[in-house]
Scaffold this motif. Structure first.
Motif, short mmCIF file in Angstrom:
data_model
loop_
_atom_site.label_atom_id
_atom_site.label_comp_id
_atom_site.label_asym_id
_atom_site.label_seq_id
_atom_site.Cartn_x
_atom_site.Cartn_y
_atom_site.Cartn_z
N ASP A 1 0.69 -1.07 -0.07
CA ASP A 1 0.14 -0.10 -0.08
C ASP A 1 0.91 1.44 0.10
OD1 ASP A 1 -2.59 -1.22 0.68
OD2 ASP A 1 -1.72 -1.98 2.40
N TRP A 2 0.72 2.03 -0.99
CA TRP A 2 1.38 3.44 -0.96
C TRP A 2 0.46 4.36 -0.48
CZ3 TRP A 2 4.80 3.44 -5.74
CH2 TRP A 2 5.85 2.27 -5.75
N VAL A 3 0.29 5.06 0.60
CA VAL A 3 -0.46 5.89 0.89
C VAL A 3 -0.09 7.43 0.43
CG1 VAL A 3 -1.49 7.26 2.84
CG2 VAL A 3 -1.34 4.93 3.08
N LEU A 4 -0.85 7.87 -0.74
CA LEU A 4 -0.37 9.02 -1.48
C LEU A 4 -0.98 10.26 -0.69
CD1 LEU A 4 -1.19 7.66 -4.88
CD2 LEU A 4 0.94 7.66 -3.72
N GLU B 1 -4.35 9.32 12.34
CA GLU B 1 -3.27 9.15 13.37
C GLU B 1 -2.73 7.60 13.16
OE1 GLU B 1 -5.11 9.92 16.95
OE2 GLU B 1 -5.74 11.80 16.16
N ILE B 2 -3.26 6.68 12.64
CA ILE B 2 -2.90 5.43 12.61
C ILE B 2 -2.57 4.65 11.05
CG2 ILE B 2 -4.61 4.64 14.42
CD1 ILE B 2 -6.41 3.38 12.34
N PRO B 3 -1.54 3.60 11.25
CA PRO B 3 -0.86 3.47 9.85
C PRO B 3 -2.11 2.86 9.11
CG PRO B 3 0.33 2.30 11.72
CD PRO B 3 -0.96 3.15 12.31
N ILE B 4 -2.21 3.29 7.94
CA ILE B 4 -3.31 2.59 6.94
C ILE B 4 -2.54 1.72 6.12
CG2 ILE B 4 -4.72 3.09 5.28
CD1 ILE B 4 -5.49 4.45 7.69
N LYS B 5 -2.70 0.21 6.19
CA LYS B 5 -2.08 -0.99 5.90
C LYS B 5 -3.15 -2.08 5.70
CE LYS B 5 2.42 -1.71 4.95
NZ LYS B 5 2.64 -1.29 3.48
N ARG C 1 -10.89 -4.13 7.43
CA ARG C 1 -10.47 -4.78 8.95
C ARG C 1 -10.12 -3.72 9.65
NH1 ARG C 1 -6.74 -9.05 7.30
NH2 ARG C 1 -8.40 -10.14 6.93
N ILE C 2 -9.46 -2.68 9.17
CA ILE C 2 -9.04 -1.57 10.22
C ILE C 2 -10.24 -0.82 10.57
CG2 ILE C 2 -8.15 0.78 10.20
CD1 ILE C 2 -6.11 -0.06 8.20
N LEU C 3 -11.54 -0.67 9.89
CA LEU C 3 -12.82 -0.19 10.28
C LEU C 3 -13.32 -0.99 11.48
CD1 LEU C 3 -14.06 1.02 6.89
CD2 LEU C 3 -12.90 2.60 8.77
N THR C 4 -13.58 -2.20 11.16
CA THR C 4 -14.04 -3.33 12.02
C THR C 4 -13.35 -3.52 13.38
OG1 THR C 4 -13.12 -5.18 11.06
CG2 THR C 4 -15.44 -4.35 10.09
#
Length: 176
Positions: free
Chosen positions: A26-29, A83-87, A92-95
């Motif tokens: 994942d590249w967070v742009l 504030e948290i890593p998005i990977k 899954r992150i949302l739940t």
């Protein structure tokens, strides 16, 4: 390497690659807060100009870009995303991080030629067709909690829908 994206349930990019040991990146742009446009405010049922979280990610498999996605969330509910890593899987992150109630999604799909900027991000020629999907994720109270705009490379992706039995007289809703 042609992943298959299922449209009969909510799945993430990571789920599309359940075909062995594939390196997913994942590249967070962009990860920022912005004022809600009238369209975003209407969909998320917030005030126009209220803050929303915007996340733009390039999704890669084995170092090759497959998908460019931009997601929008209510800042009031999901501001901590900044504030948290998005990977990996956003679902899954949302739940797991927000106990989000992801009940169903409505997806609208169309074939497009992308802008030169989007083509560059996807590492394709602007003449390569892509599939654009707007996915609106709803909770069990039928309130939209995620707006997802995705550009899938048409030269790399397959889509699969399992259809039910044929029935005469079914009316199809059309958008003009």
């Amino acid at each position: 390497l042609n992943p298959v994206h299922r449209l009969d349930q909510m799945v993430s990019f990571v789920d599309d690659f359940n075909i062995g040991d594939i390196r997913i990146d994942d590249w967070v742009l962009d990860k920022s807060a912005m004022p809600a446009t009238p369209e975003i405010a209407s969909l998320l049922q917030i005030g126009e100009g209220d803050k929303v979280v915007r996340i733009e990610r390039l999704r890669l498999a084995e170092g090759t870009p497959f998908l460019l996605e931009t997601q929008y969330y209510s800042y009031e509910e999901f501001g901590r995303l900044l504030e948290i890593p998005i990977k990996g899987s956003m679902y899954r992150i949302l739940t797991e991080q927000f106990q989000a109630d992801l009940d169903h999604a409505v997806q609208t799909i169309r074939a497009v030629l992308v802008s030169p900027e989007t083509a560059q991000k996807l590492n394709i020629s602007p003449t390569v067709p892509c599939l654009y999907i707007e996915s609106l994720a709803y909770n069990s109270e039928d309130r939209c909690i995620e707006i997802l705009h995705s550009y899938y490379r048409g030269d790399r992706y397959l889509f699969r829908v399992q259809a039910g039995a044929y029935s005469q007289g079914i009316r199809v809703d059309r958008e003009d």
